[in-house]
Write a protein that holds these residues in place. Structure first.
Motif, PDB file in Angstrom:
ATOM      1  N   SER A 130      38.863  36.087  32.109  1.00  0.00           N
ATOM      2  CA  SER A 130      39.925  35.238  32.649  1.00  0.00           C
ATOM      3  C   SER A 130      40.158  34.067  31.702  1.00  0.00           C
ATOM      4  O   SER A 130      39.191  33.408  31.296  1.00  0.00           O
ATOM      5  CB  SER A 130      39.533  34.704  34.037  1.00  0.00           C
ATOM      6  OG  SER A 130      40.427  33.676  34.442  1.00  0.00           O
ATOM      7  N   ILE A 131      41.411  33.808  31.357  1.00  0.00           N
ATOM      8  CA  ILE A 131      41.696  32.690  30.447  1.00  0.00           C
ATOM      9  C   ILE A 131      41.377  31.345  31.101  1.00  0.00           C
ATOM     10  O   ILE A 131      41.327  30.319  30.427  1.00  0.00           O
ATOM     11  CB  ILE A 131      43.167  32.701  29.981  1.00  0.00           C
ATOM     12  CG1 ILE A 131      44.107  32.385  31.154  1.00  0.00           C
ATOM     13  CG2 ILE A 131      43.528  34.017  29.314  1.00  0.00           C
ATOM     14  CD1 ILE A 131      45.513  32.012  30.725  1.00  0.00           C
ATOM     15  N   SER A 166      47.237  35.174  32.711  1.00  0.00           N
ATOM     16  CA  SER A 166      48.072  34.372  31.808  1.00  0.00           C
ATOM     17  C   SER A 166      49.118  33.554  32.556  1.00  0.00           C
ATOM     18  O   SER A 166      49.725  32.649  31.979  1.00  0.00           O
ATOM     19  CB  SER A 166      48.772  35.290  30.790  1.00  0.00           C
ATOM     20  OG  SER A 166      49.639  36.213  31.443  1.00  0.00           O
ATOM     21  N   ASP A 167      49.334  33.857  33.849  1.00  0.00           N
ATOM     22  CA  ASP A 167      50.276  33.070  34.645  1.00  0.00           C
ATOM     23  C   ASP A 167      49.710  31.701  35.011  1.00  0.00           C
ATOM     24  O   ASP A 167      50.446  30.814  35.460  1.00  0.00           O
ATOM     25  CB  ASP A 167      50.633  33.826  35.935  1.00  0.00           C
ATOM     26  CG  ASP A 167      49.398  34.202  36.753  1.00  0.00           C
ATOM     27  OD1 ASP A 167      49.186  33.625  37.837  1.00  0.00           O
ATOM     28  OD2 ASP A 167      48.642  35.078  36.301  1.00  0.00           O
ATOM     29  N   GLU A 192      47.075  39.400  26.220  1.00  0.00           N
ATOM     30  CA  GLU A 192      46.970  38.600  27.445  1.00  0.00           C
ATOM     31  C   GLU A 192      47.847  39.222  28.528  1.00  0.00           C
ATOM     32  O   GLU A 192      48.982  39.631  28.263  1.00  0.00           O
ATOM     33  CB  GLU A 192      47.364  37.150  27.185  1.00  0.00           C
ATOM     34  CG  GLU A 192      46.378  36.438  26.270  1.00  0.00           C
ATOM     35  CD  GLU A 192      46.445  34.916  26.369  1.00  0.00           C
ATOM     36  OE1 GLU A 192      47.446  34.382  26.906  1.00  0.00           O
ATOM     37  OE2 GLU A 192      45.488  34.257  25.904  1.00  0.00           O
ATOM     38  N   THR A 193      47.310  39.282  29.744  1.00  0.00           N
ATOM     39  CA  THR A 193      48.000  39.931  30.860  1.00  0.00           C
ATOM     40  C   THR A 193      48.017  39.027  32.087  1.00  0.00           C
ATOM     41  O   THR A 193      47.290  38.036  32.168  1.00  0.00           O
ATOM     42  CB  THR A 193      47.287  41.237  31.257  1.00  0.00           C
ATOM     43  OG1 THR A 193      45.936  40.917  31.670  1.00  0.00           O
ATOM     44  CG2 THR A 193      47.245  42.227  30.118  1.00  0.00           C
ATOM     45  N   SER A 194      48.854  39.424  33.026  1.00  0.00           N
ATOM     46  CA  SER A 194      48.858  38.794  34.347  1.00  0.00           C
ATOM     47  C   SER A 194      49.033  39.894  35.386  1.00  0.00           C
ATOM     48  O   SER A 194      50.070  40.550  35.418  1.00  0.00           O
ATOM     49  CB  SER A 194      49.989  37.770  34.483  1.00  0.00           C
ATOM     50  OG  SER A 194      50.125  37.368  35.849  1.00  0.00           O
ATOM     51  N   ALA A 195      48.007  40.090  36.213  1.00  0.00           N
ATOM     52  CA  ALA A 195      48.118  41.084  37.286  1.00  0.00           C
ATOM     53  C   ALA A 195      49.146  40.621  38.319  1.00  0.00           C
ATOM     54  O   ALA A 195      49.757  41.435  39.002  1.00  0.00           O
ATOM     55  CB  ALA A 195      46.761  41.283  37.950  1.00  0.00           C
ATOM     56  N   THR A 197      52.083  38.699  37.757  1.00  0.00           N
ATOM     57  CA  THR A 197      53.469  38.845  37.305  1.00  0.00           C
ATOM     58  C   THR A 197      53.721  40.187  36.623  1.00  0.00           C
ATOM     59  O   THR A 197      54.824  40.492  36.251  1.00  0.00           O
ATOM     60  CB  THR A 197      53.832  37.727  36.307  1.00  0.00           C
ATOM     61  OG1 THR A 197      53.067  37.904  35.102  1.00  0.00           O
ATOM     62  CG2 THR A 197      53.539  36.349  36.893  1.00  0.00           C
ATOM     63  N   ARG A 198      52.675  40.964  36.422  1.00  0.00           N
ATOM     64  CA  ARG A 198      52.689  42.276  35.781  1.00  0.00           C
ATOM     65  C   ARG A 198      52.914  42.201  34.276  1.00  0.00           C
ATOM     66  O   ARG A 198      53.225  43.216  33.618  1.00  0.00           O
ATOM     67  CB  ARG A 198      53.759  43.196  36.406  1.00  0.00           C
ATOM     68  CG  ARG A 198      53.272  44.639  36.552  1.00  0.00           C
ATOM     69  CD  ARG A 198      54.286  45.561  37.195  1.00  0.00           C
ATOM     70  NE  ARG A 198      53.645  46.837  37.507  1.00  0.00           N
ATOM     71  CZ  ARG A 198      53.385  47.782  36.617  1.00  0.00           C
ATOM     72  NH1 ARG A 198      53.718  47.588  35.355  1.00  0.00           N
ATOM     73  NH2 ARG A 198      52.783  48.898  36.977  1.00  0.00           N
ATOM     74  N   ALA A 199      52.752  41.023  33.692  1.00  0.00           N
ATOM     75  CA  ALA A 199      52.943  40.866  32.251  1.00  0.00           C
ATOM     76  C   ALA A 199      51.914  41.682  31.468  1.00  0.00           C
ATOM     77  O   ALA A 199      50.704  41.511  31.652  1.00  0.00           O
ATOM     78  CB  ALA A 199      52.830  39.388  31.867  1.00  0.00           C
ATOM     79  N   ASN A 200      52.413  42.571  30.607  1.00  0.00           N
ATOM     80  CA  ASN A 200      51.597  43.389  29.699  1.00  0.00           C
ATOM     81  C   ASN A 200      50.615  44.337  30.410  1.00  0.00           C
ATOM     82  O   ASN A 200      49.691  44.857  29.763  1.00  0.00           O
ATOM     83  CB  ASN A 200      50.810  42.497  28.722  1.00  0.00           C
ATOM     84  CG  ASN A 200      51.705  41.875  27.675  1.00  0.00           C
ATOM     85  OD1 ASN A 200      52.727  42.441  27.294  1.00  0.00           O
ATOM     86  ND2 ASN A 200      51.333  40.698  27.211  1.00  0.00           N
ATOM     87  N   VAL A 201      50.801  44.560  31.708  1.00  0.00           N
ATOM     88  CA  VAL A 201      49.885  45.447  32.430  1.00  0.00           C
ATOM     89  C   VAL A 201      49.984  46.876  31.893  1.00  0.00           C
ATOM     90  O   VAL A 201      48.980  47.496  31.538  1.00  0.00           O
ATOM     91  CB  VAL A 201      50.163  45.418  33.948  1.00  0.00           C
ATOM     92  CG1 VAL A 201      49.344  46.500  34.667  1.00  0.00           C
ATOM     93  CG2 VAL A 201      49.821  44.051  34.523  1.00  0.00           C
TER      94      VAL A 201
END
Length: 242
Positions: A130-131, A166-167, A192-195, A197-201
């Motif tokens: 986790s960032i 990342s959100d 880097e992802t965000s579960a 916002t679905r970023a880069n999932v």
């Protein structure tokens, strides 16, 4: 494939993996499926390439949330896994229909002893932190060492380092440069992802599958080359001068 049970904190939600969904028969049919249809479906699925992915990381970094977002397009914030949950899904990878098998492992130290068995079965790994928690980033080195130890007979292990959440940029504790530097040191990709916002999932799962596929193709090519060389040698040994 067994039913997957997700504990959301309030109620237990039973989910059926997409790859196991039942197709209804035409209207008026007395039954929905037959033994022959089920057998054909099973045969069709088994003929697809299967890529086995293992989710690795400390507890609370979002391994389950990322997995469930990829599987069902849903964000489950209070998901509490037990020892491990397994999921399977049919996807299209660069125009080819394949299956992905995801094993979501528990990050707690209590389960460290049984992780070796999980790691042996994996073909590729998403190493999460986790960032917002630097300690979880530090722990990735230990998880990686465990993977390398278990898979010591393999030359290159498909692995991505993933900085999740990342959100929550305002709570960031792990600078992008630090994480990317560590990934470069290990010779792997950092994403880097965000579960939430679905970023880069989708990106991390598909990029990892591509690495797994590339490794399999390389191994098959090497294996076929050795087999061909062995056959040529055998042929020469059988020849004699007249």
């Amino acid at each position: 494939m067994p039913y997957i049970q997700a504990n959301t904190g309030r109620t237990a939600v039973t989910r059926l993996p997409a790859a196991s969904a039942v197709t209804s028969s035409p209207p008026g049919s007395p039954v929905q499926t037959t033994g022959r249809m089920a057998a054909n479906k099973s045969k069709g699925q088994s003929s697809l390439a299967l890529h086995k992915v293992i989710m690795v990381g400390s507890g609370g970094v979002g391994k389950s949330a990322l997995t469930l977002q990829f599987m069902y397009d849903e964000f489950v914030e209070d998901y509490e896994p037990t020892k491990a949950d397994s999921y399977r899904k049919k996807v299209v990878l660069d125009g080819e229909e394949v299956q992905i098998d995801i094993l979501d492992t528990a990050g707690q130290e209590d389960y460290a002893a049984i992780r070796d068995n999980y790691f042996r079965s994996g073909e590729g790994f998403l190493l999460l932190f986790s960032i917002t928690e630097h300690e979880s980033f530090t722990a990735t080195a230990e998880f990686r060492e465990q993977i390398l130890r278990v898979k010591s007979e393999e030359d290159k292990i498909p692995l991505l380092v993933v900085g999740n959440k990342s959100d929550l940029e305002e709570r960031r504790q792990v600078p992008v440069e630090e994480a990317r530097s560590k990934a470069d040191e290990w010779g792997v990709q950092y994403v880097e992802t965000s579960a939430k916002t679905r970023a880069n999932v989708d990106k991390v799962f598909f990029d990892l599958m591509r690495e797994i596929r590339a490794k399999k193709m390389s191994e098959n090519k090497e294996k076929n080359g050795k087999k061909s060389s062995k056959n040529k040698k055998s042929f020469k040994e059988r020849c004699c001068l007249l």
